[in-house]
Design an enzyme around this catalytic site. Structure first.
Site, PDB file in Angstrom:
ATOM      1  N   GLY A 180       0.756  -1.244   0.000  1.00 41.71           N
ATOM      2  CA  GLY A 180       0.000   0.000   0.000  1.00 41.71           C
ATOM      3  C   GLY A 180       0.786   1.294   0.000  1.00 41.71           C
ATOM      4  N   GLU A 191       4.047   4.037   6.179  1.00 44.15           N
ATOM      5  CA  GLU A 191       2.834   3.221   6.014  1.00 44.15           C
ATOM      6  C   GLU A 191       1.792   3.962   5.179  1.00 44.15           C
ATOM      7  OE1 GLU A 191       1.329   0.642   5.862  1.00 44.15           O
ATOM      8  OE2 GLU A 191       1.208  -0.553   7.666  1.00 44.15           O
ATOM      9  N   ASP A 192       0.896   3.217   4.563  1.00 43.62           N
ATOM     10  CA  ASP A 192      -0.204   3.857   3.855  1.00 43.62           C
ATOM     11  C   ASP A 192      -1.282   4.314   4.837  1.00 43.62           C
ATOM     12  OD1 ASP A 192      -0.927   1.236   4.487  1.00 43.62           O
ATOM     13  OD2 ASP A 192      -1.833   0.794   2.542  1.00 43.62           O
ATOM     14  N   ASP A 205      -4.832   1.794  10.810  1.00 40.00           N
ATOM     15  CA  ASP A 205      -6.245   1.564  11.086  1.00 40.00           C
ATOM     16  C   ASP A 205      -6.363   1.115  12.549  1.00 40.00           C
ATOM     17  OD1 ASP A 205      -8.971   1.144  10.592  1.00 40.00           O
ATOM     18  OD2 ASP A 205      -8.649  -0.857   9.792  1.00 40.00           O
ATOM     19  N   LYS A 213      -6.622   6.559  11.118  1.00 33.59           N
ATOM     20  CA  LYS A 213      -8.028   6.559  11.535  1.00 33.59           C
ATOM     21  C   LYS A 213      -8.042   6.488  13.057  1.00 33.59           C
ATOM     22  CE  LYS A 213      -9.926   3.918   7.589  1.00 33.59           C
ATOM     23  NZ  LYS A 213     -10.468   2.595   7.212  1.00 33.59           N
ATOM     24  N   PHE A 260     -13.950   3.355   4.698  1.00 33.92           N
ATOM     25  CA  PHE A 260     -13.055   2.641   3.795  1.00 33.92           C
ATOM     26  C   PHE A 260     -12.673   3.510   2.596  1.00 33.92           C
ATOM     27  CE2 PHE A 260     -11.836  -0.371   0.498  1.00 33.92           C
ATOM     28  CZ  PHE A 260     -10.898  -1.122   1.196  1.00 33.92           C
ATOM     29  N   VAL A 261     -11.381   3.655   2.384  1.00 32.67           N
ATOM     30  CA  VAL A 261     -10.890   4.503   1.286  1.00 32.67           C
ATOM     31  C   VAL A 261     -10.015   3.714   0.315  1.00 32.67           C
ATOM     32  CG1 VAL A 261     -10.988   6.680   2.569  1.00 32.67           C
ATOM     33  CG2 VAL A 261      -8.934   5.252   2.733  1.00 32.67           C
ATOM     34  N   ASP A 296      -5.878  -0.142  -1.891  1.00 35.26           N
ATOM     35  CA  ASP A 296      -6.663  -0.980  -2.793  1.00 35.26           C
ATOM     36  C   ASP A 296      -7.976  -1.458  -2.202  1.00 35.26           C
ATOM     37  OD1 ASP A 296      -5.281  -2.786  -0.930  1.00 35.26           O
ATOM     38  OD2 ASP A 296      -6.178  -4.368  -2.149  1.00 35.26           O
ATOM     39  N   ARG A 306      -5.477   1.027  -6.689  1.00 38.82           N
ATOM     40  CA  ARG A 306      -4.218   1.635  -6.212  1.00 38.82           C
ATOM     41  C   ARG A 306      -3.711   2.732  -7.147  1.00 38.82           C
ATOM     42  NH1 ARG A 306      -2.285  -1.806  -2.131  1.00 38.82           N
ATOM     43  NH2 ARG A 306      -2.515  -4.046  -2.494  1.00 38.82           N
TER      44      ARG A 306
HETATM   45  P1  5GP Z   1      -4.068  -2.031  10.737  1.00 43.84           P
HETATM   46  O1  5GP Z   1      -5.460  -2.351  11.206  1.00 43.84           O
HETATM   47  O2  5GP Z   1      -3.123  -3.155  11.017  1.00 43.84           O
HETATM   48  O3  5GP Z   1      -3.579  -0.712  11.309  1.00 43.84           O
HETATM   49  O4  5GP Z   1      -4.145  -1.834   9.167  1.00 43.84           O
HETATM   50  C1  5GP Z   1      -4.033  -2.958   8.369  1.00 43.84           C
HETATM   51  C2  5GP Z   1      -4.173  -2.684   6.919  1.00 43.84           C
HETATM   52  O5  5GP Z   1      -5.548  -2.601   6.619  1.00 43.84           O
HETATM   53  C3  5GP Z   1      -3.599  -1.438   6.311  1.00 43.84           C
HETATM   54  O6  5GP Z   1      -2.205  -1.497   6.068  1.00 43.84           O
HETATM   55  C4  5GP Z   1      -4.358  -1.415   4.998  1.00 43.84           C
HETATM   56  O7  5GP Z   1      -3.744  -2.289   4.076  1.00 43.84           O
HETATM   57  C5  5GP Z   1      -5.703  -1.953   5.418  1.00 43.84           C
HETATM   58  N1  5GP Z   1      -6.688  -0.867   5.570  1.00 43.84           N
HETATM   59  C6  5GP Z   1      -7.173  -0.332   6.694  1.00 43.84           C
HETATM   60  N2  5GP Z   1      -8.082   0.619   6.442  1.00 43.84           N
HETATM   61  C7  5GP Z   1      -8.172   0.692   5.092  1.00 43.84           C
HETATM   62  C8  5GP Z   1      -8.945   1.497   4.190  1.00 43.84           C
HETATM   63  O8  5GP Z   1      -9.746   2.360   4.555  1.00 43.84           O
HETATM   64  N3  5GP Z   1      -8.742   1.265   2.867  1.00 43.84           N
HETATM   65  C9  5GP Z   1      -7.871   0.337   2.385  1.00 43.84           C
HETATM   66  N4  5GP Z   1      -7.760   0.213   1.085  1.00 43.84           N
HETATM   67  N5  5GP Z   1      -7.125  -0.435   3.208  1.00 43.84           N
HETATM   68  C10 5GP Z   1      -7.280  -0.255   4.535  1.00 43.84           C
HETATM   69 MG    MG Z   2      -0.665  -1.653   4.495  1.00 45.66          MG
END
Ligand code: 5GP
Ligand code: MG
Length: 178
Positions: free
Chosen positions: A48, A102-103, A106, A134, A156-157, A163, A169
């Site tokens: 990402g 990081e992208d 979450d 977030k 969700f974005v 993606d 992407r």
């Molecule tokens: P974490 O919950 O471990 O912080 O995030 C895990 C992964 O969930 C992120 O790296 C990303 O790949 C995916 N993710 C979380 N929120 C979103 C979102 O709103 N859109 C997209 N495309 N991926 C997300």
């Molecule tokens: Mg990621």
């Protein structure tokens, strides 16, 4: 950009590519200031973050290197359940200034599992730069980003590297689920 369809879902414009680019210039300026006279190593987490990493990297005027890692999670036998393996972590980290890229943060679960890998390699310092965060979704409170381009609601974005099921992407702006 108008409303678009990716697979079975509709997305509407959220953050324009112009807003993204000017905000990333600001984040880059902060990093240039904070690390003035130092050398940094960016470690970008695939897939990402590759778009954000490429743009952020080019705003840096300090000595900056970049490396990419891919994280694979599998069910481990530890009490916490999930184990993360980092693929491509060949870089030497000891005594270096590391910025994890990081992208999106979450729940914080991914980084919470990955950061110990970094710390155990004795870096001089570690900071986290994320394109999105977030705050309302954060569950792993040990994870705090030092540089955040945009804080967004718990929606969700896609786009700008993020993606939906592998697609979206390549959209240059950020879109949100309708
Ligand atoms: P974490 O919950 O471990 O912080 O995030 C895990 C992964 O969930 C992120 O790296 C990303 O790949 C995916 N993710 C979380 N929120 C979103 C979102 O709103 N859109 C997209 N495309 N991926 C997300
Ligand atoms: Mg990621």
């Amino acid at each position: 950009m108008e409303r678009i369809k990716i697979l079975d879902k509709s997305f509407v414009p959220f953050i324009s590519k112009e807003e993204i680019s000017s905000r990333i210039a600001e984040v880059g300026a902060m990093i240039n200031k904070d690390y003035e006279g130092k050398q940094v190593l960016l470690i970008a987490i695939l897939n990402g973050s590759f778009v954000f990493a490429a743009d952020l990297f080019r705003t840096l005027t300090i000595d900056a290197a970049i490396s990419f890692v891919k994280l694979a999670s599998y069910k481990g036998t530890t009490s916490t359940g999930n184990v993360i393996t980092a693929i491509g972590m060949e870089e030497r980290l000891n005594d270096r200034h590391i910025i994890i890229v990081e992208d999106i943060i979450d729940t914080g679960k991914t980084l919470s599992a990955f950061m110990p890998e970094i710390y155990q390699r004795d870096p001089a310092s570690v900071k986290i730069a994320t394109f999105l965060s977030k705050p309302d979704a954060l569950q792993y409170k040990d994870i705090k980003a030092d540089y955040v381009a945009f804080e967004i609601e718990n929606k969700f974005v896609v786009g700008y590297g993020l993606d939906y099921d592998g697609y979206g992407r390549n959209i240059p702006s950020l879109m949100v689920l309708e």
